[in-house]
Design a protein around this motif. Structure first.
Motif, short mmCIF file in Angstrom:
data_model
loop_
_atom_site.label_atom_id
_atom_site.label_comp_id
_atom_site.label_asym_id
_atom_site.label_seq_id
_atom_site.Cartn_x
_atom_site.Cartn_y
_atom_site.Cartn_z
N LEU A 246 0.81 -1.22 0.00
CA LEU A 246 0.00 0.00 0.00
C LEU A 246 0.84 1.27 0.00
O LEU A 246 0.30 2.37 -0.12
N GLY A 247 2.16 1.13 0.16
CA GLY A 247 3.04 2.29 0.10
C GLY A 247 3.55 2.78 1.43
O GLY A 247 4.16 3.84 1.50
N ALA A 248 3.31 2.01 2.52
CA ALA A 248 3.90 2.40 3.81
C ALA A 248 5.42 2.31 3.69
O ALA A 248 5.95 1.42 3.03
N HIS A 249 6.10 3.22 4.35
CA HIS A 249 7.56 3.26 4.24
C HIS A 249 8.16 2.01 4.89
O HIS A 249 7.82 1.68 6.02
N PRO A 250 9.05 1.31 4.18
CA PRO A 250 9.61 0.06 4.71
C PRO A 250 10.43 0.24 5.98
O PRO A 250 10.46 -0.66 6.82
N PHE A 251 11.07 1.37 6.18
CA PHE A 251 11.82 1.58 7.42
C PHE A 251 10.86 1.70 8.61
O PHE A 251 11.15 1.23 9.70
N LEU A 252 9.72 2.34 8.40
CA LEU A 252 8.75 2.47 9.48
C LEU A 252 8.12 1.12 9.82
O LEU A 252 7.93 0.80 10.99
N THR A 253 7.77 0.35 8.80
CA THR A 253 7.20 -0.97 9.10
C THR A 253 8.23 -1.87 9.76
O THR A 253 7.92 -2.56 10.74
N LEU A 254 9.44 -1.86 9.26
CA LEU A 254 10.47 -2.73 9.84
C LEU A 254 10.74 -2.39 11.30
O LEU A 254 10.74 -3.28 12.16
N THR A 255 10.95 -1.12 11.61
CA THR A 255 11.29 -0.79 13.00
C THR A 255 10.14 -1.07 13.95
O THR A 255 10.35 -1.60 15.05
N LEU A 256 8.91 -0.78 13.55
CA LEU A 256 7.78 -1.07 14.43
C LEU A 256 7.61 -2.57 14.63
O LEU A 256 7.46 -3.04 15.75
N PHE A 257 7.64 -3.32 13.54
CA PHE A 257 7.38 -4.76 13.68
C PHE A 257 8.55 -5.50 14.31
O PHE A 257 8.34 -6.57 14.90
N ILE A 258 9.76 -4.96 14.25
CA ILE A 258 10.85 -5.54 15.06
C ILE A 258 10.48 -5.41 16.53
O ILE A 258 10.60 -6.36 17.30
N GLY A 259 10.00 -4.23 16.92
CA GLY A 259 9.58 -4.02 18.31
C GLY A 259 8.46 -4.93 18.74
O GLY A 259 8.38 -5.32 19.90
N ILE A 260 7.61 -5.31 17.82
CA ILE A 260 6.48 -6.18 18.15
C ILE A 260 6.87 -7.65 18.14
O ILE A 260 6.50 -8.40 19.04
N PHE A 261 7.63 -8.08 17.14
CA PHE A 261 7.84 -9.52 16.92
C PHE A 261 9.24 -10.06 17.20
O PHE A 261 9.43 -11.26 17.23
N GLU A 262 10.22 -9.18 17.40
CA GLU A 262 11.59 -9.67 17.56
C GLU A 262 11.72 -10.67 18.71
O GLU A 262 12.43 -11.67 18.61
N ARG A 263 10.99 -10.45 19.80
CA ARG A 263 11.08 -11.33 20.97
C ARG A 263 10.55 -12.74 20.68
O ARG A 263 10.81 -13.66 21.44
#
Length: 119
Positions: free
Chosen positions: A75-92
């Protein structure tokens, strides 16, 4: 569709550890709350100024509510924003660098030219 609003959501949630946890535990509720209470704030530091016209469309709302980061990228969301947020959510939930590998795998179906991320 508003790439600006998608990116604003990702940015503001990612900057607050409590909101990251809230979004991890209750994504649909967090999206609904944020859209109703935060999406139309003009200045993040001033509550008195609001607009009324911004909202997610159903595709955006569903992708955000289900943590569907490949769809958000499409949809055009910036990949750096999605990556950093979802690292915070799923990295653990993964071994070291495991989520980053999963993110790359999930986005591997995209080829150049990538979706436009300009807002």
């Amino acid at each position: 569709m508003s790439k600006y609003l998608l990116n604003k959501f990702l940015f503001t949630i990612d900057r607050d550890p409590e909101l990251v946890e809230r979004y991890r535990e209750d994504p649909a509720g967090t999206v609904s709350w944020w859209e109703a209470e935060q999406a139309n704030r003009i200045l993040a530091c001033h509550d008195g100024e609001r607009s009324t016209w911004q909202s997610f469309d159903e595709t955006e709302r569903l992708a955000l509510s289900t943590h569907d980061y490949p769809k958000l990228f499409e949809l055009g969301a910036h990949p750096f924003l999605t990556l950093t947020l979802f690292i915070g959510i799923f990295e653990r939930d993964h071994e070291p660098l495991g989520f980053q590998t999963e993110y790359a795998r999930a986005l591997s179906r995209f080829t150049l030219p990538y979706p436009d991320i300009a807002t």
